[in-house]
Every structure is written in C-alpha cells, then in structure tokens.
Design a protein around this motif. Structure first.
Motif, PDB file in Angstrom:
ATOM      1  N   GLY A  61       0.539  -1.676   0.194  1.00 38.22           N
ATOM      2  CA  GLY A  61      -0.351   0.098  -0.495  1.00 38.22           C
ATOM      3  C   GLY A  61       1.052   0.766  -0.054  1.00 38.22           C
ATOM      4  N   THR A  62       1.574   1.683   0.400  1.00 36.59           N
ATOM      5  CA  THR A  62       3.040   2.316   0.766  1.00 36.59           C
ATOM      6  C   THR A  62       3.357   2.824  -0.291  1.00 36.59           C
ATOM      7  OG1 THR A  62       3.688   2.104   3.008  1.00 36.59           O
ATOM      8  CG2 THR A  62       4.868   3.493   1.966  1.00 36.59           C
ATOM      9  N   VAL A  63       4.474   1.242  -1.577  1.00 40.50           N
ATOM     10  CA  VAL A  63       4.285   1.227  -2.663  1.00 40.50           C
ATOM     11  C   VAL A  63       3.420   2.809  -3.645  1.00 40.50           C
ATOM     12  CG1 VAL A  63       5.735   0.196  -4.706  1.00 40.50           C
ATOM     13  CG2 VAL A  63       6.281  -0.306  -1.690  1.00 40.50           C
ATOM     14  N   ASP A  64       2.425   1.464  -3.790  1.00 35.77           N
ATOM     15  CA  ASP A  64       1.069   2.241  -4.418  1.00 35.77           C
ATOM     16  C   ASP A  64       0.821   3.080  -3.840  1.00 35.77           C
ATOM     17  OD1 ASP A  64       0.853  -0.199  -5.472  1.00 35.77           O
ATOM     18  OD2 ASP A  64      -0.742  -0.703  -4.132  1.00 35.77           O
ATOM     19  N   ILE A  65       0.938   4.217  -2.568  1.00 28.39           N
ATOM     20  CA  ILE A  65       0.602   5.831  -2.572  1.00 28.39           C
ATOM     21  C   ILE A  65       1.553   6.435  -3.504  1.00 28.39           C
ATOM     22  CG2 ILE A  65       1.147   7.424  -0.634  1.00 28.39           C
ATOM     23  CD1 ILE A  65      -1.170   4.947   0.940  1.00 28.39           C
ATOM     24  N   LEU A  66       3.194   6.361  -2.838  1.00 27.28           N
ATOM     25  CA  LEU A  66       4.042   6.927  -3.154  1.00 27.28           C
ATOM     26  C   LEU A  66       3.858   6.784  -4.850  1.00 27.28           C
ATOM     27  CD1 LEU A  66       7.079   6.018  -0.972  1.00 27.28           C
ATOM     28  CD2 LEU A  66       5.705   7.706  -0.795  1.00 27.28           C
ATOM     29  N   ARG A  67       3.503   5.709  -5.809  1.00 30.72           N
ATOM     30  CA  ARG A  67       3.891   6.231  -7.610  1.00 30.72           C
ATOM     31  C   ARG A  67       2.396   6.190  -7.633  1.00 30.72           C
ATOM     32  NH1 ARG A  67       4.420  -0.841  -7.803  1.00 30.72           N
ATOM     33  NH2 ARG A  67       6.899  -0.764  -8.281  1.00 30.72           N
ATOM     34  N   GLU A  68       1.476   6.150  -7.201  1.00 33.57           N
ATOM     35  CA  GLU A  68      -0.014   7.839  -7.031  1.00 33.57           C
ATOM     36  C   GLU A  68       0.053   8.075  -7.133  1.00 33.57           C
ATOM     37  OE1 GLU A  68      -3.091   5.607  -5.154  1.00 33.57           O
ATOM     38  OE2 GLU A  68      -3.293   4.155  -5.956  1.00 33.57           O
ATOM     39  N   ALA A  69       1.188   9.216  -6.399  1.00 38.14           N
ATOM     40  CA  ALA A  69       1.767  10.575  -5.717  1.00 38.14           C
ATOM     41  C   ALA A  69       2.966  10.886  -7.224  1.00 38.14           C
ATOM     42  CB  ALA A  69       2.262  10.257  -4.531  1.00 38.14           C
ATOM     43  N   HIS A  81       1.734   7.057  17.668  1.00 38.95           N
ATOM     44  CA  HIS A  81       2.182   6.246  17.731  1.00 38.95           C
ATOM     45  C   HIS A  81       3.009   5.090  17.316  1.00 38.95           C
ATOM     46  CE1 HIS A  81       1.785   6.085  13.688  1.00 38.95           C
ATOM     47  NE2 HIS A  81       0.282   6.324  13.451  1.00 38.95           N
ATOM     48  N   ILE A  82       3.632   4.481  18.426  1.00 33.54           N
ATOM     49  CA  ILE A  82       5.220   4.029  18.004  1.00 33.54           C
ATOM     50  C   ILE A  82       4.703   2.581  18.273  1.00 33.54           C
ATOM     51  CG2 ILE A  82       7.220   3.027  18.801  1.00 33.54           C
ATOM     52  CD1 ILE A  82       7.681   6.221  19.804  1.00 33.54           C
ATOM     53  N   VAL A  83       5.719   1.397  17.428  1.00 30.66           N
ATOM     54  CA  VAL A  83       5.098   0.049  17.343  1.00 30.66           C
ATOM     55  C   VAL A  83       6.757  -0.302  17.343  1.00 30.66           C
ATOM     56  CG1 VAL A  83       3.182  -0.412  16.106  1.00 30.66           C
ATOM     57  CG2 VAL A  83       5.127  -0.377  14.898  1.00 30.66           C
ATOM     58  N   PRO A  84       6.358  -1.764  17.966  1.00 32.07           N
ATOM     59  CA  PRO A  84       7.989  -2.360  17.939  1.00 32.07           C
ATOM     60  C   PRO A  84       8.658  -3.010  16.425  1.00 32.07           C
ATOM     61  CG  PRO A  84       6.602  -3.622  19.433  1.00 32.07           C
ATOM     62  CD  PRO A  84       5.875  -2.548  18.554  1.00 32.07           C
ATOM     63  N   PRO A  85       9.812  -2.689  16.529  1.00 33.74           N
ATOM     64  CA  PRO A  85       9.987  -3.289  14.375  1.00 33.74           C
ATOM     65  C   PRO A  85       9.904  -4.049  14.240  1.00 33.74           C
ATOM     66  CG  PRO A  85      11.576  -2.889  16.249  1.00 33.74           C
ATOM     67  CD  PRO A  85      10.521  -2.260  17.111  1.00 33.74           C
ATOM     68  N   THR A  86       9.358  -5.071  14.636  1.00 32.86           N
ATOM     69  CA  THR A  86       8.973  -6.951  14.130  1.00 32.86           C
ATOM     70  C   THR A  86       8.506  -6.758  13.466  1.00 32.86           C
ATOM     71  OG1 THR A  86       9.583  -7.542  17.308  1.00 32.86           O
ATOM     72  CG2 THR A  86       9.109  -8.560  15.691  1.00 32.86           C
ATOM     73  N   GLY A  87       7.108  -6.172  13.445  1.00 26.42           N
ATOM     74  CA  GLY A  87       6.201  -6.573  11.919  1.00 26.42           C
ATOM     75  C   GLY A  87       6.600  -4.853  11.443  1.00 26.42           C
ATOM     76  N   ALA A  88       7.860  -4.366  10.823  1.00 26.73           N
ATOM     77  CA  ALA A  88       7.434  -3.532  10.160  1.00 26.73           C
ATOM     78  C   ALA A  88       6.460  -2.387   9.702  1.00 26.73           C
ATOM     79  CB  ALA A  88       8.054  -4.268   8.584  1.00 26.73           C
ATOM     80  N   LYS A  89       6.062  -1.852  10.939  1.00 22.37           N
ATOM     81  CA  LYS A  89       4.689  -1.203  10.703  1.00 22.37           C
ATOM     82  C   LYS A  89       5.249   0.225  10.796  1.00 22.37           C
ATOM     83  CE  LYS A  89       2.051  -4.252   9.161  1.00 22.37           C
ATOM     84  NZ  LYS A  89       2.553  -4.415   7.758  1.00 22.37           N
ATOM     85  N   GLY A  90       5.636   0.873  11.761  1.00 21.13           N
ATOM     86  CA  GLY A  90       6.139   1.958  12.241  1.00 21.13           C
ATOM     87  C   GLY A  90       6.362   2.612  10.716  1.00 21.13           C
ATOM     88  N   LEU A  91       6.796   3.541   9.527  1.00 25.74           N
ATOM     89  CA  LEU A  91       6.760   4.186   8.284  1.00 25.74           C
ATOM     90  C   LEU A  91       5.370   3.977   7.796  1.00 25.74           C
ATOM     91  CD1 LEU A  91       8.245   6.150   6.558  1.00 25.74           C
ATOM     92  CD2 LEU A  91       9.349   3.920   5.594  1.00 25.74           C
ATOM     93  N   ASN A  92       4.970   2.631   7.527  1.00 22.49           N
ATOM     94  CA  ASN A  92       3.951   2.793   6.705  1.00 22.49           C
ATOM     95  C   ASN A  92       2.862   3.080   7.788  1.00 22.49           C
ATOM     96  OD1 ASN A  92       4.967   0.530   4.893  1.00 22.49           O
ATOM     97  ND2 ASN A  92       5.572  -0.543   6.470  1.00 22.49           N
ATOM     98  N   LEU A  93       2.698   3.023   8.415  1.00 23.62           N
ATOM     99  CA  LEU A  93       1.468   3.247   9.648  1.00 23.62           C
ATOM    100  C   LEU A  93       1.551   4.989   9.259  1.00 23.62           C
ATOM    101  CD1 LEU A  93       1.033   1.482  12.858  1.00 23.62           C
ATOM    102  CD2 LEU A  93      -0.636   1.721  11.522  1.00 23.62           C
ATOM    103  N   ALA A  94       2.654   5.585   9.414  1.00 23.31           N
ATOM    104  CA  ALA A  94       2.677   7.159   8.891  1.00 23.31           C
ATOM    105  C   ALA A  94       2.429   7.394   7.821  1.00 23.31           C
ATOM    106  CB  ALA A  94       4.347   7.601   9.362  1.00 23.31           C
ATOM    107  N   VAL A  95       2.611   7.237   6.539  1.00 22.98           N
ATOM    108  CA  VAL A  95       2.318   7.356   5.407  1.00 22.98           C
ATOM    109  C   VAL A  95       0.697   6.919   5.769  1.00 22.98           C
ATOM    110  CG1 VAL A  95       2.228   6.414   2.990  1.00 22.98           C
ATOM    111  CG2 VAL A  95       4.421   6.338   4.071  1.00 22.98           C
TER     112      VAL A  95
END
Length: 386
Positions: free
Chosen positions: A51-59, A289-303
């Motif tokens: 989803g993050t990749v899709d948003i950056l492409r659309e932008a 919000h902050i999440v443990p990095p194990t799920g690789a979600k921090g940057l993706n949540l911000a986007v």
C-alpha cells in the motif's frame, strides 16, 4: 504569514502530507528542527508495504524507489536451526519493497523543493497556540528571526519527542503504552547480503533479523537487554553472535561479514494516543503511535495516516465536506490498532522474554503453526504486506 496547513516535522509523514496537499491545490509550510542533511541521512526503517508503494507511485514520487528498491515476495522464519519460507505474494498477491526511509525522505525533499515548497530547516523554539480557534498559530525562530505562521489546520508530524502532542491540554488525550524488557542492536555493514529475502530468527539466545539496504550493504539486528551498553559489543562479538543465532543445523552457513559503519541500540515499546486530533491539530506518525519494529509497521502507519489526512483535508478545503476531517482519528486508529496487534504478535513469537524453557517451547509451537498451516501463513502475510 498564513497557510492552509502548517506542518511540524519534515520526516516522511510531514513531507508526504505536504506533497499530497499540493496535488490537491492546498498550501502548506513545513517546519523542521534538523538540517536537511540530517533528515536525509537518518537511518530508519526499510520495509515498505504494498500500500505504501502504491501511494508513492500514485503521488508521482516513486521513480528512484522503482529503480533501486528490492521487491520481496516472501520472508524466512528460522527456528530450531531450520529455515521456513513464507511465500507472501503466492498467498496474497502482494509484496513488500526494501527501500530505506532516508531514501524516501530524499525523494520527497527533492520533489517538494522542485515544486517550490516552503520547507524551513533548523527552526527552533516552536510554540503552538489557538488549537480550538479558527486560526491556530505556530510561532518559531528561524535563524535570528522570530516568526509567526497562522494556519487553518496544524499537522503534528514531529515524532514522539516533538512539541505538538504536548501542546494538547492535559486530560484531553488517553495514552496506551507498553515497555519491552529488551532492545535491538542494529548494524549497517559493507557486506553483500547472503540472502535474497529477510530472515526472522528465534534462537535460545534471542531474536535476530537479517535484512539489507542494497546489493552491497547488509542490515542486521540482535536482541539485547534494554539497558545494554553498545560499548560492550565490539564488531567481532557482533559477528560471532550473529553467526550463532543464524546457524543452520548441519551447516556452516553464516552472514557475510564486512566493515560495520553504523551501529546502535533501539529500545522496544508500544505507544498509542487517542484521539489523534484535538481542535485544529491533527497528529500523525510517531507523534501519536509507536510499534515494535518486528512487524515493520512504523513508516507504513505514518504514510497511511497522512494519506487519510490528505483526503479529509481535500474534502474540507475543496468540497466543503468536514465529515472526513471529524472522523480522521476513527479511520486512522482502525489501522493503527491492527498494526499494534500484529507487531505485538510478531514480537511475542520471536523474542526471548526470559529463560523459561516452557515459554520457548510455546513459541516454537506457534512458529510451527505458522509454517505448517496455510491459514496461519496467510494471516501473517496479509498483515506483513499491508
């Protein structure tokens, strides 16, 4: 000065929000405490959801990501000395892209400046007033000059230690948080990755993660105690411990070694503030919000936050519809709590919380469920790719 949206923080959330607003014809000013060089070289996350990749492409800001990012269609779970691949794309039709957060920031800064954006680096003494009025104000010092920016809306994208969230009066926000008894020792090394996809490893000594930043740079992590001293980890000890944790049964396989040019220890915590808005202040990313990095979600949540925010602001400014703006917190928090659960689950399944052998056997049983059950593997994959 006046602008539609005053954005505090020039991380990926603030910069992407500014760009998305620009595409909708909405003006913004971005204020950042650090230098441009600092934010463009600050090493952070590197896994982008579909989803993050899709948003950056659309932008229209994906050219370098598409050329240099590494598409991954699976991950490996390694435990009991055995590798187990989770075929995420086969299970979901989606994938992840490995592309450093600092590279996303570079792309966004370059594009925004090309578009004539007002980004002010090295601002100081930022203060926010009038959040419940029609024209909230950001006061700040830029160089030797005191300045004042009136806005229709303020977007707080300034991280956990920023000024925006603390500007909300006491009692207006509810905080949920959890501290974990361990951290991640992370390194960047000039070493060709010995893998094509990420490895998440559970070992008796603790968790380890094998990732990469390019064809020539490896990114690796070790679970260590929360109060660990980085000075106690010379390079030789790091490589030895990585070899131990990633060892395969009956094999001498080990990570490729090379000069370590960056290392540090990051604490592990979960944190959510509700709601994510107060008056004319909207909060996004690590500010709320902050999440443990194990799920690789921090940057993706911000986007995801700023994508929802930009659509709500477009509805308000351009179509006179304020309902999406009123529902910003509700809509963003749905995703936030799903990501919190997934990050907690991955963290609980892959980290040692003590020396209890019973708990370790439960973790291995859970991992066996994931690698042997299509339903479990699909659930992990759906959450991981976004």
């Amino acid at each position: 000065m006046h602008t539609h949206v005053g954005i505090v923080g020039a991380g990926p959330a603030g910069l992407l929000l500014s760009h998305l607003l620009h595409l909708h014809g909405i003006s913004s000013v971005v204020l950042e405490a650090r230098t441009r060089d600092h934010i463009e070289h600050r090493v952070r996350a590197g896994v982008l959801e579909q989803g993050t990749v899709d948003i950056l492409r659309e932008a229209g800001v994906s050219a370098r990501m598409d050329a240099e990012g590494k598409r991954h269609e699976g991950i490996e779970l390694r435990f009991d000395g055995e590798p187990h691949r989770i075929p995420m794309t086969e299970l979901t039709g989606r994938a992840i892209t490995v592309y450093g957060q600092q590279e996303v920031v570079k792309d966004l800064v370059a594009r925004r400046l090309d578009d004539g954006a007002d980004i002010r680096f090295e601002v100081a003494d930022v203060r926010i007033d009038g959040l419940t009025g029609d024209r909230p104000t950001i006061r700040f010092r830029h160089g030797a000059t005191e300045q004042e920016l009136s806005c229709d809306v303020i977007a707080g994208c300034d991280g956990f230690h920023g000024v925006c969230r603390p500007s909300v009066p006491a009692g207006e926000l509810t905080v949920y948080e959890r501290e974990y008894p361990f951290g991640w020792l992370g390194i960047l090394a000039e070493a060709k990755p010995a893998i094509d996809e990420l490895i998440y490893c559970l070992h008796d000594e603790g968790f380890a993660l094998y990732s990469m930043r390019s064809d020539h740079v490896s990114r690796l992590y070790l679970q260590v105690s929360a109060d660990e001293d980085i000075a106690a980890w010379p390079d030789e000890r790091i490589w030895s411990e990585l070899a131990t944790r990633f060892r395969l049964a009956g094999s001498d396989w080990r990570p490729n070694e090379g000069p370590i040019f960056d290392k540090g220890i990051t604490g592990m915590r979960s944190f959510v503030t509700e709601p994510m808005q107060y008056g004319r202040l909207l909060l996004a990313g690590d500010a709320v919000h902050i999440v443990p990095p194990t799920g690789a979600k921090g940057l993706n949540l911000a986007v995801n936050d700023v994508w929802i925010m930009a659509r709500a602001l477009d509805a308000w400014f351009n179509h006179g519809d304020d309902e999406p703006l009123h529902h910003y917190s509700r809509d963003a928090l749905r995703r936030v709590w799903r990501a919190q659960h997934f990050s907690w689950w991955m963290t609980s399944m892959l980290h040692r919380f003590g020396d209890d052998p019973y708990e370790l056997r439960l973790q291995i049983a859970q991992l066996n469920n994931v690698v042997e059950s299509t339903a479990y593997a699909t659930a992990l994959s759906e959450n991981y790719v976004g």
